[in-house]
Design a protein around this motif. Structure first.
Motif, PDB file in Angstrom:
ATOM      1  N   VAL A  17       0.845  -1.199   0.000  1.00 24.87           N
ATOM      2  CA  VAL A  17       0.000   0.000   0.000  1.00 24.87           C
ATOM      3  C   VAL A  17       0.879   1.247   0.000  1.00 24.87           C
ATOM      4  O   VAL A  17       2.067   1.180   0.284  1.00 24.87           O
ATOM      5  N   SER A  18       0.257   2.372  -0.266  1.00 27.33           N
ATOM      6  CA  SER A  18       0.985   3.640  -0.251  1.00 27.33           C
ATOM      7  C   SER A  18       0.968   4.229   1.158  1.00 27.33           C
ATOM      8  O   SER A  18       0.175   3.817   2.012  1.00 27.33           O
ATOM      9  N   ILE A  19       1.811   5.207   1.374  1.00 26.02           N
ATOM     10  CA  ILE A  19       1.809   5.931   2.642  1.00 26.02           C
ATOM     11  C   ILE A  19       0.461   6.635   2.814  1.00 26.02           C
ATOM     12  O   ILE A  19      -0.082   6.710   3.913  1.00 26.02           O
ATOM     13  N   GLY A  20      -0.105   7.129   1.722  1.00 31.90           N
ATOM     14  CA  GLY A  20      -1.426   7.762   1.763  1.00 31.90           C
ATOM     15  C   GLY A  20      -2.494   6.818   2.277  1.00 31.90           C
ATOM     16  O   GLY A  20      -3.397   7.219   3.021  1.00 31.90           O
ATOM     17  N   THR A  21      -2.401   5.550   1.891  1.00 31.95           N
ATOM     18  CA  THR A  21      -3.350   4.550   2.383  1.00 31.95           C
ATOM     19  C   THR A  21      -3.200   4.373   3.882  1.00 31.95           C
ATOM     20  O   THR A  21      -4.197   4.320   4.616  1.00 31.95           O
ATOM     21  N   ILE A  22      -1.968   4.311   4.358  1.00 25.43           N
ATOM     22  CA  ILE A  22      -1.742   4.189   5.801  1.00 25.43           C
ATOM     23  C   ILE A  22      -2.305   5.405   6.518  1.00 25.43           C
ATOM     24  O   ILE A  22      -2.958   5.278   7.562  1.00 25.43           O
ATOM     25  N   GLU A  23      -2.107   6.593   5.954  1.00 17.37           N
ATOM     26  CA  GLU A  23      -2.663   7.813   6.562  1.00 17.37           C
ATOM     27  C   GLU A  23      -4.181   7.714   6.680  1.00 17.37           C
ATOM     28  O   GLU A  23      -4.751   8.053   7.718  1.00 17.37           O
ATOM     29  N   GLY A  31      -0.960  13.634   4.035  1.00 17.72           N
ATOM     30  CA  GLY A  31       0.378  14.203   4.058  1.00 17.72           C
ATOM     31  C   GLY A  31       1.060  14.186   5.416  1.00 17.72           C
ATOM     32  O   GLY A  31       2.226  14.544   5.507  1.00 17.72           O
ATOM     33  N   VAL A  32       0.361  13.784   6.472  1.00 18.44           N
ATOM     34  CA  VAL A  32       0.967  13.784   7.812  1.00 18.44           C
ATOM     35  C   VAL A  32       2.243  12.949   7.836  1.00 18.44           C
ATOM     36  O   VAL A  32       3.277  13.393   8.335  1.00 18.44           O
ATOM     37  N   ILE A  33       2.167  11.759   7.277  1.00 14.02           N
ATOM     38  CA  ILE A  33       3.337  10.877   7.284  1.00 14.02           C
ATOM     39  C   ILE A  33       4.218  11.134   6.063  1.00 14.02           C
ATOM     40  O   ILE A  33       5.439  11.220   6.195  1.00 14.02           O
ATOM     41  N   SER A  34       3.603  11.289   4.901  1.00 15.49           N
ATOM     42  CA  SER A  34       4.406  11.465   3.679  1.00 15.49           C
ATOM     43  C   SER A  34       5.251  12.735   3.734  1.00 15.49           C
ATOM     44  O   SER A  34       6.406  12.735   3.319  1.00 15.49           O
ATOM     45  N   LYS A  35       4.698  13.821   4.285  1.00 20.90           N
ATOM     46  CA  LYS A  35       5.487  15.054   4.413  1.00 20.90           C
ATOM     47  C   LYS A  35       6.612  14.873   5.435  1.00 20.90           C
ATOM     48  O   LYS A  35       7.712  15.382   5.244  1.00 20.90           O
ATOM     49  N   ALA A  36       6.319  14.154   6.521  1.00 17.28           N
ATOM     50  CA  ALA A  36       7.365  13.903   7.518  1.00 17.28           C
ATOM     51  C   ALA A  36       8.493  13.087   6.902  1.00 17.28           C
ATOM     52  O   ALA A  36       9.671  13.334   7.170  1.00 17.28           O
ATOM     53  N   ILE A  37       8.133  12.109   6.067  1.00 15.73           N
ATOM     54  CA  ILE A  37       9.150  11.293   5.400  1.00 15.73           C
ATOM     55  C   ILE A  37       9.991  12.168   4.470  1.00 15.73           C
ATOM     56  O   ILE A  37      11.222  12.116   4.496  1.00 15.73           O
ATOM     57  N   GLN A  44       3.587  12.580  15.330  1.00  9.57           N
ATOM     58  CA  GLN A  44       3.056  12.487  16.686  1.00  9.57           C
ATOM     59  C   GLN A  44       2.936  11.031  17.112  1.00  9.57           C
ATOM     60  O   GLN A  44       2.692  10.134  16.301  1.00  9.57           O
ATOM     61  N   SER A  45       3.067  10.821  18.407  1.00  7.76           N
ATOM     62  CA  SER A  45       3.005   9.470  18.955  1.00  7.76           C
ATOM     63  C   SER A  45       1.655   8.815  18.725  1.00  7.76           C
ATOM     64  O   SER A  45       1.569   7.595  18.586  1.00  7.76           O
ATOM     65  N   LYS A  46       0.584   9.606  18.657  1.00  9.59           N
ATOM     66  CA  LYS A  46      -0.744   9.019  18.449  1.00  9.59           C
ATOM     67  C   LYS A  46      -0.812   8.279  17.116  1.00  9.59           C
ATOM     68  O   LYS A  46      -1.496   7.272  17.002  1.00  9.59           O
ATOM     69  N   TRP A  47      -0.067   8.762  16.111  1.00  6.77           N
ATOM     70  CA  TRP A  47      -0.074   8.075  14.817  1.00  6.77           C
ATOM     71  C   TRP A  47       0.658   6.740  14.916  1.00  6.77           C
ATOM     72  O   TRP A  47       0.246   5.755  14.312  1.00  6.77           O
TER      73      TRP A  47
END
Length: 159
Positions: A17-23, A31-37, A44-47
């Motif tokens: 899957v894509s990072i977008g799917t995980i988001e 973009g929370v994870i993809s931008k961080a990457i 954030q720890s909640k993610w």
């Protein structure tokens, strides 16, 4: 890139899957994870907690530290795959079960400590943000000065 983020990318690749799917799966904004990457920043720890919850076949210990196997181990002592069944465990795996349980117990304790620490830090961050907001509000309030008091309130007598 943050080592945890590189492991999230590995998890996404393993899931196909894509990072977008995980988001989307964890309910994060796009973009929370993809931008961080891409920027090499933290998330954030909640993610991280939600990734562990939504992708339970992956080891939280591996995700957080990179230690141990990427996949969690089943009760039979075999690495968990979607096609694995506990009843297929061999006698060798059953013999090593006690050792695996003690290792899993210590891993579970370690993971629980990580999660507790993350939650405590998140709470402290919340308290600190509130304190910062309070200090900023106080900073922006007009200051009352003794110098600006009306002359008639003055107790000194002028000759």
């Amino acid at each position: 890139m943050c080592k945890i983020l590189s492991r999230i990318k590995i998890l996404a690749d393993a899931e196909g899957v894509s990072i977008g799917t995980i988001e989307r799966v964890i309910g994060a904004s796009r973009g929370v994870i993809s931008k961080a990457i891409s920027k090499g920043t933290d998330i954030q720890s909640k993610w991280l907690e939600l990734i562990c919850e939504r992708y339970p076949k992956y080891s939280p210990l591996w995700l957080l530290t990179g230690e141990g196997d990427m996949l969690r181990e089943s009760a039979g002592g075999t690495t968990m795959h979607s096609e694995s069944h506990p009843e297929e465990a061999s006698e060798k795996n059953i013999a090593g079960c006690t050792q695996k349980f003690s290792q899993q117990d210590s891993n579970a304790i370690l993971i629980e400590r990580f999660i507790t620490t993350i939650r405590e830090q998140a709470e402290e961050i919340g308290r600190l943000k509130e304190r910062i907001a309070q200090l900023e509000r106080e900073k922006n309030e007009p200051m009352v000065s003794c110098q600006t008091a009306p002359r008639e309130l003055s107790t000194s007598q002028v000759d």
